[in-house]
Scaffold this motif. Structure first.
Motif, short mmCIF file in Angstrom:
data_model
loop_
_atom_site.label_atom_id
_atom_site.label_comp_id
_atom_site.label_asym_id
_atom_site.label_seq_id
_atom_site.Cartn_x
_atom_site.Cartn_y
_atom_site.Cartn_z
N VAL A 107 42.43 44.90 27.54
CA VAL A 107 41.05 45.03 28.52
C VAL A 107 41.25 46.35 28.54
O VAL A 107 42.55 47.97 28.61
N ASP A 116 44.56 47.50 31.01
CA ASP A 116 45.83 46.34 30.77
C ASP A 116 47.03 46.88 31.03
O ASP A 116 48.19 45.48 31.78
N GLU A 202 37.28 44.75 41.06
CA GLU A 202 38.49 44.87 39.80
C GLU A 202 38.99 43.23 40.93
O GLU A 202 39.85 42.89 39.75
N SER A 203 39.46 43.26 41.73
CA SER A 203 39.72 41.58 42.18
C SER A 203 39.30 40.42 41.35
O SER A 203 39.49 39.58 40.21
N THR A 204 37.48 40.37 40.99
CA THR A 204 36.83 39.89 40.28
C THR A 204 37.13 39.12 38.97
O THR A 204 37.23 38.64 38.35
N LYS A 206 39.58 40.86 37.11
CA LYS A 206 40.89 40.47 36.96
C LYS A 206 41.59 38.83 37.22
O LYS A 206 41.57 38.44 36.15
N VAL A 209 39.78 37.57 33.45
CA VAL A 209 40.68 38.02 33.04
C VAL A 209 41.66 37.01 32.66
O VAL A 209 42.38 36.17 31.80
N GLU A 210 42.00 36.54 33.85
CA GLU A 210 43.59 35.58 33.78
C GLU A 210 42.67 33.55 32.96
O GLU A 210 43.53 33.67 33.47
N ARG A 213 42.25 34.09 29.71
CA ARG A 213 43.90 33.90 29.46
C ARG A 213 44.46 32.25 29.50
O ARG A 213 45.14 32.44 28.39
N SER A 225 35.75 47.09 30.92
CA SER A 225 35.30 47.21 32.37
C SER A 225 34.87 48.35 33.52
O SER A 225 36.27 49.25 33.02
N SER A 227 34.73 48.86 36.85
CA SER A 227 34.73 48.57 38.18
C SER A 227 33.61 48.91 39.65
O SER A 227 33.44 50.11 38.97
#
Lengths: 524, 181
Positions: A107, A116, A202-204, A206, A209-210, A213, A225, A227
């Motif tokens: 990231v 990241d 940022e939470s979106t 994240k 990305v999760e 993953r 990103s 943000s």
């Protein structure tokens, strides 16, 4: 252990071999204004448009406006440390980002710096973020499909490698989900993905990305990103940086999928910095070159000719509309640039039709050539079925006395809509989609209750995998429907064993009564 | 749209230079203007007094006529005109711009030289000659500054260019090479 002086000094000598003892000559200017991510500087008479400039505190900027007395600079970083009177120096370079395999699974921000926390990214190559798109002779027509794994897209609006397909819709209608599902489905499809998140929380980012993953998709994906908390210039350059990272793979003969999520935010960022740079505002206060901003970006998506390695870059730009208004400035611009659009409808989203793709207004202008033959065959009448169903459905609400033909068409339509529903992050391989749609178009679903359609579909897939994997393999490898009636036979065999919910219920009731009989017997 | 200071100054300076050149009074005008600039620099309150509202028009006129004392015809006219047109705030910029254009005309350069120790006469001469050669100038005006933090060598600013030959910068460069490798 003694210190080996000679060894050390020879090492140092080697490292300093590149050092030249010369006077550095630099062109410098003086900052006369700074604020809102933009600085103006006197001097710098020879600065080039788009050149990278360095402020005295180490922050970089990009020359945007070259005027008679000063240079307008967008600051790529924290502008609060820059003061009036600071010096700015030319670097003589155009803005570049690191590119290469080392970026996969990472990231990064639009300057290629890791976000990241997995340490430095050691690439030996860079590419300028602005790069001329391949010209006519360097291209080839689109012929290989991108399998999104989403039935309604692969059947109705097929996307080819090298195409630009817009995803457009209101907020919260599943635009990002379609893009992420497409990335997830590229596993083992020989595709490299770039996901550019512009102006998102940022939470979106994240969460996205999760998700990637979790489904093992991050290994072949680069996430860029910028943000919502980044200054406008970073949001503005983010898609170009992502495109540069993708291009590196494309020019090496690989296939790339790039998602710009979303370009409306980038347009807003560009509007912001253009207004601060005092460029004249146009329609909706966007600057005059907002069209070019998007067209030069999307033109970089291409299918390269065989001479250039035959690589491709498929772009999925995302645009957010306000209250379904596709005739606003940015949506019309991007619709006209892209090779088709996937239109997401808020009403059908809330009615439970997910993905909420509006089959009537969604088109793909080149993807048809890239669809596999089997899919083309089974999806041929789908669009027509949906259109006539929608038309009839609104009439059918008024009266109950319908002739049998109309009722049949309504029933088919309801089942079609049901088949096109698909869960989040559940992409399906193309052969499974083909068999499902085959069953639909060959009337196998017509007498299955609507509520049981989805269960029928998933159980059919399980049955096929267990008993007729050869048919799946055949569709996948040849791209054609199996010859003869083997597929028909398989589906009707399955249908024999399939039990509708009602049948199950009555069986259960029978069983229960049987059991109670048994227990009575035992008591006696 | 109002013009920015630099554009305004450029126009006044150009007009003045052409006028003075035609009358062969360039050198004198230039000297007078730089002493006028010194007056403005030595009296920081002067500009704001002329520009602000604390003085009456009559008082301001008095100040202007004091400024004009001993000035040649062109410079006196310039002061009066700039004041009448309400551009007295741009006066220093006009003089700067005049100097710049005059420099270009007679091939003179102004160089800011930063050294770790005070230059002696010999070094000063060498520096002037080297700069004159490099920038193809006939005359070099040195503005010397001493900054021990550069350790050794010299940094020269000429116009928009910076020549950095300081020991400090070289050490930084070596450090960068060693750390990055």
């Amino acid at each position: 252990m003694s210190i080996k002086t000679e060894e050390i000094s020879s090492l140092i000598k080697k490292q300093l071999a590149n050092y030249e003892d010369s006077i550095s000559v630099q062109e410098t200017g003086t900052v006369t204004y700074v604020g809102d991510g933009v600085a103006r500087a006197d001097g710098l008479e020879n600065a080039m448009a788009g050149e990278l400039l360095e402020f005295s505190n180490g922050v970089y900027g990009m020359a945007q406006n070259l005027e008679s007395n000063n240079v307008g600079i967008v600051v790529l970083g924290d502008f609060t440390g820059i003061r009036e009177g600071d010096t700015v120096k030319r670097t003589g370079r155009i803005m570049e980002v690191p590119v290469g395999d080392q970026l996969l699974g990472r990231v990064v921000d639009p300057l290629g710096r890791p976000l990241d926390g997995l340490g430095e990214i050691k690439t030996d190559k860079t590419r300028p973020i602005e790069h001329k798109a391949p010209d006519v002779m360097e291209r080839k027509s689109v012929s290989v499909p991108v399998q999104t794994g989403i039935k309604v897209i692969d059947a109705l609006v097929p996307i080819g490698r090298g195409q630009r397909e817009l995803i457009i819709g209101d907020r919260k209608t599943g635009k990002t989900s379609i893009a992420l599902d497409t990335i997830i489905n590229q596993k083992n499809q020989n595709m490299i993905c770039v996901y550019v998140a512009i102006g998102q929380k940022e939470s979106t980012v994240k969460a996205s990305v999760e998700t990637l993953r979790k489904y093992g998709a991050l290994d072949y994906t680069i996430v860029v990103s910028a943000s919502a908390s980044n200054p406008a210039p970073l949001l503005y350059i983010a898609p170009y940086a992502g495109a540069a990272m993708g291009e590196e793979f494309m020019y090496n003969g690989k296939d790339v999928l790039i998602v710009y999520d979303d370009l409306s935010k980038q347009a807003d960022a560009y509007r912001e910095l253009s207004l601060i740079l005092r460029r004249p505002p146009g329609r909706e206060a966007y600057p005059g070159d907002i069209f070019y901003t998007h067209s030069r970006l999307l033109e970089r998506a291409a299918r390269l000719s065989d001479d250039l390695g035959g690589g491709s870059m498929t772009a999925l730009p995302i645009i957010q509309t306000q209250a379904g208004d596709v005739s606003a400035y940015i949506p019309t611009n991007v619709i006209s640039i892209t090779d088709g659009q996937i239109f997401l409808d808020a009403d059908s989203f809330y009615a439970g039709q997910r993905p909420a793709i509006d089959a009537g207004t969604s088109v793909s202008r080149v993807g048809g050539d890239a669809q596999i033959k089997a899919m083309k065959k089974v999806a041929g009448t789908l669009r027509l079925d949906i259109a006539s169903y929608n038309e009839l459905a609104s009439f059918a609400q008024f009266g109950s006395d319908l002739d049998s033909e109309t009722q049949a068409r309504l029933a088919r339509g309801q089942r079609t809509m049901e088949v096109l529903k698909q869960g989040l992050h559940e992409p399906q391989p193309v052969e499974q989609q083909v068999v499902t749609l085959y069953a639909l178009s060959h009337s196998y679903l017509d007498n299955v209750p609507v509520d049981d359609i989805q269960r029928f579909e998933s159980e059919l897939a399980n049955y096929m995998r267990a008993n007729h994997q050869d048919l799946y393999d055949q569709i996948k490898s040849t791209g054609k429907l199996p010859e003869g009636d083997s597929l028909d036979k398989a589906i009707s065999d399955f249908k024999e064993t399939f039990k509708t919910s009602d049948q199950k219920k009555s069986e259960k009731a029978d069983e229960a009564s049987d059991n109670s009989d048994d227990s009575e017997d035992a008591n006696n | 749209m109002s013009l920015d200071q630099k554009t305004v100054a450029g126009r006044y300076a150009k007009a003045l230079i052409e006028l003075a050149q035609a009358d062969d009074q360039l050198k004198q005008t230039s000297q007078e203007l730089s002493s006028l600039r010194d007056v403005f620099k030595d009296n920081p309150g002067l500009l704001s007094a002329l520009n602000g509202t604390s003085l009456s028009v009559g008082q301001k006129k008095g100040l202007i006529s004091d400024l004009k004392q001993g000035a040649s015809k062109y410079v006196a006219n310039l002061i009066q005109m700039v004041f009448d047109y309400g551009r007295i705030n741009d006066m220093v910029a006009i003089i700067d711009e005049f100097e710049k254009q005059y420099d270009a005309l007679i091939k003179r350069i102004h160089a800011v030289v930063v050294t770790a120790v005070q230059l002696d006469e010999k070094r000063r001469k060498e520096m002037s000659e080297a700069l004159a050669k490099r920038f193809d100038a006939k005359e070099v005006v040195l503005d010397e500054k001493v900054d021990p933090s550069i350790i050794g060598g010299a940094i020269v600013h000429v116009g928009g260019q910076t020549l950095d030959g300081s020991v400090n910068t070289k050490l930084q460069e070596m450090r960068r090479l060693l750390v990055n490798n």
